[in-house]
Design a protein around this motif. Structure first.
Motif: not given
Length: 267
Positions: A51-52, A54-55, A57-58, A61, A76, A79, A114, A127
């Motif tokens: 869950r940590w 996501t950022r 991944r931007e 990728r 990744l 996801f 997640l 979080d």
């Protein structure tokens, strides 16, 4: 080893690839993409749960991330969780019960899938109100398999507390830490960043002798040992924990100095 080049790059995130503000520099991204374009997989190996991720991944990728200190493999791009080595309820119940008896002010949380669940008294650092975060009793926390058990103490020194947890666990699970706090991270027996990385490397047909791994904390030691003993490169950040520096083949700059990118560029 002047002409040595890796066939797989593995890097820790916090304190290693990322700056202290939780960003990764454009120079580091460019260096990683240069290697990836040359056919070298880049694998993140972190204590972070899925869950940590996501950022990051931007920015990165593609590829597989080794999460929860080796317990979870995450795709990744999609996801999706690809594999999980959980800690079973019987061990969870034994360990938490004995830790609570020996040190009553120990508080617990668990990571799985997640989601993150913690006791009411446990004080999460990040979080707190994020999706997937919930409060539960200890009985609820240990009723089902988890990717990682977290044991926290607000007053004891870090190393003293982690040593206590290791004594209590007594070979029933794997204990490590990656925080400046008195926070012990407990995974299933034998599960480490090394075991997670070995799975990913095998999928690419790469052995540890052709892997470079970067890190800064004790939860990277198993991965360092895995590559160093085979002839690969284990690269500690300049500010790394003394125990990790002792296991390293090389030392690079700090995370703020883009030490990962600098070392890769030198190859």
């Amino acid at each position: 080893m002047s002409d040595w080049k890796p066939k797989l790059i593995a890097s820790d995130m916090d304190g290693t690839l990322l700056h202290w503000d939780d960003t990764v520099s454009a120079a580091t991204v460019a260096e990683l993409e240069r290697w990836r374009a040359d056919g070298v997989p880049v694998v993140l190996a972190t204590g972070r749960p899925p869950r940590w991720m996501t950022r990051i991944r931007e920015v990165l990728r593609h590829g597989t991330a080794v999460c929860c200190n080796g317990a979870v493999l995450l795709d990744l791009q999609e996801f999706e969780i690809l594999d999980e080595d959980p800690l079973e309820p019987e061990v969870l119940q034994e360990v938490t019960g004995e830790l609570r008896r020996q040190q009553p002010d120990t508080w617990f949380a668990v990571e799985y899938g997640l989601e993150f669940r913690h006791e009411p008294v446990y004080q999460p650092r990040w979080d707190v109100n994020a999706p997937g975060v919930s409060v539960a009793s200890l009985e609820e926390l240990v009723a089902a398999p988890v990717a990682k058990l977290l044991a926290r103490h607000e007053h004891l020194p870090r190393d003293e507390f982690v040593a206590l947890v290791e004594t209590v666990v007594d070979g029933r699970a794997t204990v490590t830490n990656s925080s400046s706090d008195a926070l012990a991270e407990i995974s299933a027996l034998g599960v480490t960043k090394a075991t997670g990385l070995a799975k990913v490397a095998a999928q690419h047909g790469v052995g540890p002798e052709d892997v470079v791994v970067f890190g800064d904390m004790p939860n990277d030691i198993a991965a360092f040992d895995w590559v160093r003993e085979a002839g690969g490169r284990a690269v500690a950040m300049a500010h790394a924990h003394p125990d990790l520096l002792a296991a390293a083949t090389d030392v690079t700059g700090t995370n703020e100095d883009d030490g990962v990118a600098a070392f890769l560029a030198s190859l």
